[in-house]
Write an enzyme that holds these catalytic residues in place. Sequence first.
Site, PDB file in Angstrom:
ATOM      1  N   TYR A  98     -17.130  -4.632  -8.730  1.00 44.10           N
ATOM      2  CA  TYR A  98     -16.721  -4.442  -7.213  1.00 44.10           C
ATOM      3  C   TYR A  98     -17.778  -5.192  -6.144  1.00 44.10           C
ATOM      4  O   TYR A  98     -17.274  -5.856  -5.549  1.00 44.10           O
ATOM      5  CB  TYR A  98     -16.588  -2.973  -6.984  1.00 44.10           C
ATOM      6  CG  TYR A  98     -15.095  -2.283  -7.404  1.00 44.10           C
ATOM      7  CD1 TYR A  98     -14.072  -2.766  -6.593  1.00 44.10           C
ATOM      8  CD2 TYR A  98     -14.912  -1.771  -8.502  1.00 44.10           C
ATOM      9  CE1 TYR A  98     -12.693  -2.325  -7.206  1.00 44.10           C
ATOM     10  CE2 TYR A  98     -13.806  -1.332  -9.000  1.00 44.10           C
ATOM     11  CZ  TYR A  98     -12.929  -1.638  -8.401  1.00 44.10           C
ATOM     12  OH  TYR A  98     -11.598  -1.278  -8.592  1.00 44.10           O
ATOM     13  N   ARG A 101     -16.550  -8.764  -6.497  1.00 42.51           N
ATOM     14  CA  ARG A 101     -15.354  -8.907  -5.670  1.00 42.51           C
ATOM     15  C   ARG A 101     -15.753  -8.895  -4.164  1.00 42.51           C
ATOM     16  O   ARG A 101     -15.062  -9.805  -3.619  1.00 42.51           O
ATOM     17  CB  ARG A 101     -14.148  -8.051  -6.245  1.00 42.51           C
ATOM     18  CG  ARG A 101     -13.892  -7.860  -7.582  1.00 42.51           C
ATOM     19  CD  ARG A 101     -12.894  -6.862  -7.794  1.00 42.51           C
ATOM     20  NE  ARG A 101     -11.464  -7.165  -7.361  1.00 42.51           N
ATOM     21  CZ  ARG A 101     -10.526  -6.477  -7.404  1.00 42.51           C
ATOM     22  NH1 ARG A 101     -10.698  -5.257  -8.152  1.00 42.51           N
ATOM     23  NH2 ARG A 101      -9.268  -6.661  -6.863  1.00 42.51           N
ATOM     24  N   HIS A 154      -3.300   0.669  -1.411  1.00 46.18           N
ATOM     25  CA  HIS A 154      -4.531   0.869  -2.486  1.00 46.18           C
ATOM     26  C   HIS A 154      -6.016   0.692  -2.130  1.00 46.18           C
ATOM     27  O   HIS A 154      -6.875   0.641  -2.907  1.00 46.18           O
ATOM     28  CB  HIS A 154      -4.491  -0.275  -3.325  1.00 46.18           C
ATOM     29  CG  HIS A 154      -3.025  -0.262  -4.103  1.00 46.18           C
ATOM     30  ND1 HIS A 154      -2.673  -1.322  -4.783  1.00 46.18           N
ATOM     31  CD2 HIS A 154      -2.338   0.734  -4.357  1.00 46.18           C
ATOM     32  CE1 HIS A 154      -1.378  -1.196  -5.286  1.00 46.18           C
ATOM     33  NE2 HIS A 154      -1.131   0.198  -5.163  1.00 46.18           N
ATOM     34  N   CYS A 203     -24.776   7.942  -0.579  1.00 49.17           N
ATOM     35  CA  CYS A 203     -24.437   8.307   0.638  1.00 49.17           C
ATOM     36  C   CYS A 203     -25.429   8.381   1.613  1.00 49.17           C
ATOM     37  O   CYS A 203     -26.484   9.092   1.345  1.00 49.17           O
ATOM     38  CB  CYS A 203     -23.757   9.695   0.325  1.00 49.17           C
ATOM     39  SG  CYS A 203     -22.813  10.468   1.812  1.00 49.17           S
ATOM     40  N   CYS A 208     -27.160  14.591   1.817  1.00 50.04           N
ATOM     41  CA  CYS A 208     -26.037  14.228   0.752  1.00 50.04           C
ATOM     42  C   CYS A 208     -26.605  13.353  -0.189  1.00 50.04           C
ATOM     43  O   CYS A 208     -27.352  13.852  -1.192  1.00 50.04           O
ATOM     44  CB  CYS A 208     -24.922  13.589   1.353  1.00 50.04           C
ATOM     45  SG  CYS A 208     -23.749  13.559  -0.094  1.00 50.04           S
ATOM     46  N   GLY A 245       4.568 -12.423  -1.378  1.00 48.94           N
ATOM     47  CA  GLY A 245       3.700 -12.723  -2.250  1.00 48.94           C
ATOM     48  C   GLY A 245       3.354 -11.566  -3.155  1.00 48.94           C
ATOM     49  O   GLY A 245       2.249 -11.325  -3.645  1.00 48.94           O
ATOM     50  N   SER A 247       4.708  -9.602  -7.008  1.00 49.64           N
ATOM     51  CA  SER A 247       5.616  -9.774  -8.124  1.00 49.64           C
ATOM     52  C   SER A 247       6.447  -8.870  -8.473  1.00 49.64           C
ATOM     53  O   SER A 247       7.171  -8.707  -9.386  1.00 49.64           O
ATOM     54  CB  SER A 247       4.565  -9.788  -9.583  1.00 49.64           C
ATOM     55  OG  SER A 247       3.957  -8.601  -9.475  1.00 49.64           O
ATOM     56  N   GLU A 273       8.106 -17.512  -7.176  1.00 49.71           N
ATOM     57  CA  GLU A 273       9.342 -17.574  -8.120  1.00 49.71           C
ATOM     58  C   GLU A 273       9.953 -16.095  -8.208  1.00 49.71           C
ATOM     59  O   GLU A 273       9.593 -15.187  -7.351  1.00 49.71           O
ATOM     60  CB  GLU A 273       8.478 -17.598  -9.651  1.00 49.71           C
ATOM     61  CG  GLU A 273       7.545 -16.380  -9.906  1.00 49.71           C
ATOM     62  CD  GLU A 273       6.684 -16.577 -11.167  1.00 49.71           C
ATOM     63  OE1 GLU A 273       6.716 -17.626 -11.596  1.00 49.71           O
ATOM     64  OE2 GLU A 273       5.772 -15.557 -11.453  1.00 49.71           O
ATOM     65  N   CYS A 289       3.672 -18.848   0.036  1.00 53.32           N
ATOM     66  CA  CYS A 289       3.717 -18.184   1.394  1.00 53.32           C
ATOM     67  C   CYS A 289       3.113 -18.766   2.540  1.00 53.32           C
ATOM     68  O   CYS A 289       3.975 -18.693   3.754  1.00 53.32           O
ATOM     69  CB  CYS A 289       3.198 -16.673   1.020  1.00 53.32           C
ATOM     70  SG  CYS A 289       3.868 -15.818  -0.408  1.00 53.32           S
TER      71      CYS A 289
END
Length: 303
Positions: A98, A101, A154, A203, A208, A245, A247, A273, A289
Site C-alpha cells: 500500500y 500504491r 471501497h 495511531c 492509543c 470505465g 468492467s 469494450e 473515457c
Amino acid sequence: MIVRQLTTRTQIKSQLDASLRKGWNSHTMARPSSDLAAFREIFLKASKIAIITGAGVSAESGVPTFRGAGGYWRKWQAQDLATPEAFSRNPSRVWEFYHYRREVMLTKKPNPAHLAIAECEERLGRQGREVTLITQNIDELHRRAGSKNILEIHGSLFKTRCISCGHEAANYNSPICSALEGKGAPDPDTHEVQIPVKDLPRCDQAGCSGLLRPAVVWFGEALDSDILSRAEKVLDGCDLCLVVGTSSVVYPAAMFAPQVAARGVPVAEFNMEDTPATMRFRFHFQGPCGSTLPPALSPQKQP
C-alpha cells in the site's frame, strides 16, 4: 431497493450473477445505442444523475489496476494482499504494497474524464440539478479533480484506520512512516524486508499508539453500511445513470447499473469494450473515457 442486505464482496458477486442470468435473452435485446445526440437529449433534461466509475477511469492516468494478466506486485495479486488475514500474517508486506500504491498515486494527475465529471457536477449544481459520483476507486483522483459529492464504496488509499481504537483519518504523509521510505518496489526479485510492527504506521490518538491499516475495504470484509445506504438512495432516485470505465465484474458496483436499468431508467456505459452488463443498457460509447465522456457531459451550446 438496490443494495440492502448485501454484506461481503463475495456474497454480492453471487447475487449479481443470479440477477444477470434472470430473464436474459440476447435474441430480444437490441444493441445499445451509440447516438451521442440522443444521449445528450436525455442528459440535458435529467435532474438527478448517478455516475458509477471504476478502474478504467484511473487507468488513463497511468494508475496500475492489479487486475487481470500481469497485474502483480512482486509475485502477488491484489487479492492475495488485500485481506484481513494477509495483514494479520504479514503487516509489513501489506504495508509495503500500500505504501507503493500511495507513492505512485502522488505522481498521477486527474485526466479529462475526471475533470469532465467534476465540471459537470459543479455546473449542474448551479442549475439545481444533482450529480452523485459512486466510485470503486481508492485513489482520490476524483477529489483532486474537484468532485465533491462522492461515495467511495471501497475506501481510500489516503485514509487509515486504527485496529485498536478504530479511529479513521486522512493521511497524505509521504512516506507514511520513516520505516517505509524507499520500500515497496514492485519488482519480483526485490528482497522482502520485515519491518517490525512497532515501526509500521501507528495511531496518534492520545493513549492509543495502535497499529494502523489502510482504510480500504478488503476482500471478505463488509462494506460500509452507511455508504451503501446512501448509494441505494441515489440509485433508487436517479433519472439517468452513467457507468464509466468499469468492467462490470467488480462488486458491488457491478450490480448497481443493471438494477437501475431494470426499472426503466436510461443507463449509458462508457468503456473500452463491452462488459457482461452492456446489453442491459440504453447507450454504449466505446473508447477511452477521457475522449468519450467530455463531449457527452459538456455544456449545452448556445444557438
